[in-house]
Design a protein around this motif. Structure first.
Motif, short mmCIF file in Angstrom:
data_model
loop_
_atom_site.label_atom_id
_atom_site.label_comp_id
_atom_site.label_asym_id
_atom_site.label_seq_id
_atom_site.Cartn_x
_atom_site.Cartn_y
_atom_site.Cartn_z
N MET A 274 0.83 -1.21 0.00
CA MET A 274 0.00 0.00 0.00
C MET A 274 0.86 1.26 0.00
O MET A 274 0.52 2.25 -0.66
N TYR A 281 2.12 4.87 5.54
CA TYR A 281 1.01 4.45 6.41
C TYR A 281 0.69 5.60 7.37
O TYR A 281 1.59 6.18 7.96
N HIS A 328 -8.27 -4.89 1.75
CA HIS A 328 -9.38 -3.92 1.71
C HIS A 328 -9.44 -3.15 3.03
O HIS A 328 -9.47 -1.91 3.04
N SER A 331 -6.42 -0.86 3.50
CA SER A 331 -6.42 0.35 2.66
C SER A 331 -7.38 1.41 3.22
O SER A 331 -7.18 2.61 3.01
N TRP A 334 -6.03 4.49 5.13
CA TRP A 334 -5.80 5.72 4.36
C TRP A 334 -7.15 6.33 3.93
O TRP A 334 -7.37 7.52 4.11
N HIS A 353 -12.52 3.31 -2.91
CA HIS A 353 -11.07 3.17 -2.88
C HIS A 353 -10.64 1.83 -2.28
O HIS A 353 -9.71 1.19 -2.77
N ALA A 354 -11.29 1.42 -1.20
CA ALA A 354 -10.90 0.14 -0.58
C ALA A 354 -11.15 -1.01 -1.55
O ALA A 354 -10.35 -1.94 -1.65
N TYR A 357 -8.31 -0.94 -4.28
CA TYR A 357 -7.03 -1.54 -3.89
C TYR A 357 -7.17 -3.04 -3.63
O TYR A 357 -6.24 -3.81 -3.90
N TYR A 361 -4.82 -5.42 -5.77
CA TYR A 361 -3.96 -6.38 -5.06
C TYR A 361 -4.20 -7.79 -5.60
O TYR A 361 -3.27 -8.56 -5.84
#
Ligand SMILES: [Zn+2]
Length: 500
Positions: A274, A281, A328, A331, A334, A353-354, A357, A361
């Protein structure tokens, strides 16, 4: 932070209240009798009575005493420090499940009553704008849910965890229960022998006395009430290091440690993945809280994501899928936690967004094509919009089922918007935007309009027409670069698991 929202809404609410009460209240006003306490909100379209006008919480200090049973209320004290942002004769807090024993305001006892899901407090003297406010509420916190009301404390096989999203923190403690008012948190949890308590943030101290232990934790970053987490259980805390020495601590049932270890050891690499995508982070620590409970969802509680044990032990979930769900929730630290939604209509910023990513991934580590997933999402997108509304204008949750806000339109339906955006502005600009978004709004709240503005800035051109269709339209626009993709009535995929 939420001043623009607050300064508009309370006036509108007052006007409406005045209108409704105009005929009946003439004699009350003439007699100098104040209007009856009423539940207030900050005007969230989806949750009208969440949050409260007139103050900005700076910090919560929460104390819970766990009696060693999940069927008895916890004794609790909630202390709130806030700044008064408009003159207040009364203070509304959100609190709907527990008994209030006493309330102090700035050290003096205050009278209080309930109105709807609000605790309405009347201090001895009105509070001027700009003054500091300290409220202490002695109350119980009841882990036994009201019928038909989900969230708040979740009873596990060996204790309790919290799942407060979207509107359930105020079933656990009195608060300004809206993500627009982030604050610092300190937790003190007293448990009987044999139990371990862990909360968001880092441990401050552990005190043992008379067979009981009091565990104190403190956040180093502001947090929304919906992201609070307290785990009480027969658990172990496992420590390891992530990128740049980041402390990782996982909380798992003591009996399941060996079984879960293969999943836990992946976290450090996932954080590094990430960080390569979006930057450092954002918090002081991370970890997975794996609970023996039937929740049916996972939840991105800040610095300590909640997972249902079954996700890791049920044979029906393939390894790549479980890993992508762990990613998920990670992420979200953030997207949703560090940068949290100003209103619940901005939820797609979290879940889109989750999901993005999560899918990226799965593509990079397990060869599950993003393009195929997005093509499938495109086919269903019109149906999702009809069911749940456009991604940035979701329909209201069904009555008594607040969690029903979490529909596919804000998950894959919103990830599809990000895919369309990447197609529209190119991969380099898209990746720049993602990194800029979490850097610019770190530790704050942000809106859909903020995202639209930043995207236009990064792309160097006005994208408002693009976003009008993709985020606010009833129909899914044509996909840039894929004119052959079609969206139409179709069946939803069976067995899709809900992701928090
Ligand atoms: Zn999520």
């Amino acid at each position: 932070m939420p001043h623009s929202l607050r300064s508009v809404i309370p006036r509108a609410r007052r006007a409406r209240a005045a209108l409704l009460a105009s005929a009946a209240s003439v004699c009350l006003i003439a007699a100098g009798v104040p209007s009856p306490p009423e539940p207030l909100g900050i005007g969230d379209r989806l949750f009208p009575t969440l949050g409260n006008p007139g103050y900005d919480v700076r910090s919560y200090d929460l104390s819970f005493v766990y009696p060693g049973s999940n069927s008895k209320p916890l004794a609790a004290v909630t202390s709130i420090r806030a700044l008064v942002t408009e003159p207040l004769k009364r203070i509304n807090l959100d609190f709907a499940h527990g008994t209030v024993q006493s309330v102090d305001v700035n050290g003096a006892p205050a009278t209080f009553t309930s109105a709807g899901e609000d605790l309405v407090i009347t201090p001895n003297t009105p509070l001027p704008k700009g003054s500091a406010l300290r409220i202490t509420v002695r109350h119980t916190s009841d882990p036994v849910a009201e019928k038909g009301r989900d969230g708040g404390w979740v009873r596990t096989e060996d204790g309790l965890v919290m799942a407060n999203q979207a509107d359930a923190a105020h079933l656990v403690f009195p608060c300004n229960d809206h993500p627009s008012d982030k604050a610092m948190f300190t937790f003190h949890v007293t448990t009987p022998e044999g139990y371990t308590a862990v909360a968001n943030g880092v441990p401050v101290r552990t005190e043992r006395a008379g067979g009981e232990t009091t565990w104190t934790y403190r956040t180093e970053h502001p947090m929304a009430t919906e992201l609070a987490q307290v785990s009480i259980g027969r658990t172990v805390v496992l420590h390891r290091r992530g990128p740049h020495g980041l402390p990782i601590r996982d909380v798992v049932p003591a009996e399941d440690q060996a079984l879960l270890e293969p999943w836990l050891e992946k976290t450090a690499d996932q954080i590094a993945w990430m960080e390569k995508k979006v930057g450092p982070y954002p918090f002081e620590t991370y970890g997975m809280l794996i609970a023996r409970a039937q929740t049916g969802f996972e939840l991105e509680t800040q610095t300590l994501s909640l997972f249902e044990k079954e996700l890791f032990t049920a044979s029906s979930y393939p390894k790549w899928y479980v890993e992508s769900i762990a990613l998920h929730e990670l992420s979200h630290q953030w997207f949703g936690d560090s940068v949290s939604p100003r209103t619940w209509s901005d939820l797609w910023l979290n879940e889109g967004h989750a999901t993005w990513y999560e899918a990226l991934y799965a593509e990079e580590t397990a060869h599950h094509s993003m393009e195929q997933r997005m093509k499938a999402a495109y086919a269903l997108s019109d149906r999702w919009r009809a069911l749940g509304g456009p991604p940035a204008e979701p329909k209201e949750p069904e009555a008594g089922q607040k969690i029903s806000l979490f529909r596919p339109n804000v998950y894959d339906g919103a990830a599809l918007v990000l895919y369309a955006l990447r197609q529209e502005i190119g991969t380099a600009a898209f990746e720049h935007l993602e990194r800029a978004w979490v850097a610019v709004h770190r530790d704050r709240t942000a809106t859909t309009a903020d995202f639209e503005r930043l995207a236009s800035t990064v792309a160097g051109r006005d994208l408002s027409a693009f976003f009008q269709g993709w985020l606010h339209g009833q129909k899914t626009p044509p996909m840039p670069g894929h004119p052959d993709w079609a969206s139409g009535p179709a069946e939803a995929p069976a067995g899709a698991r809900q992701v928090g």
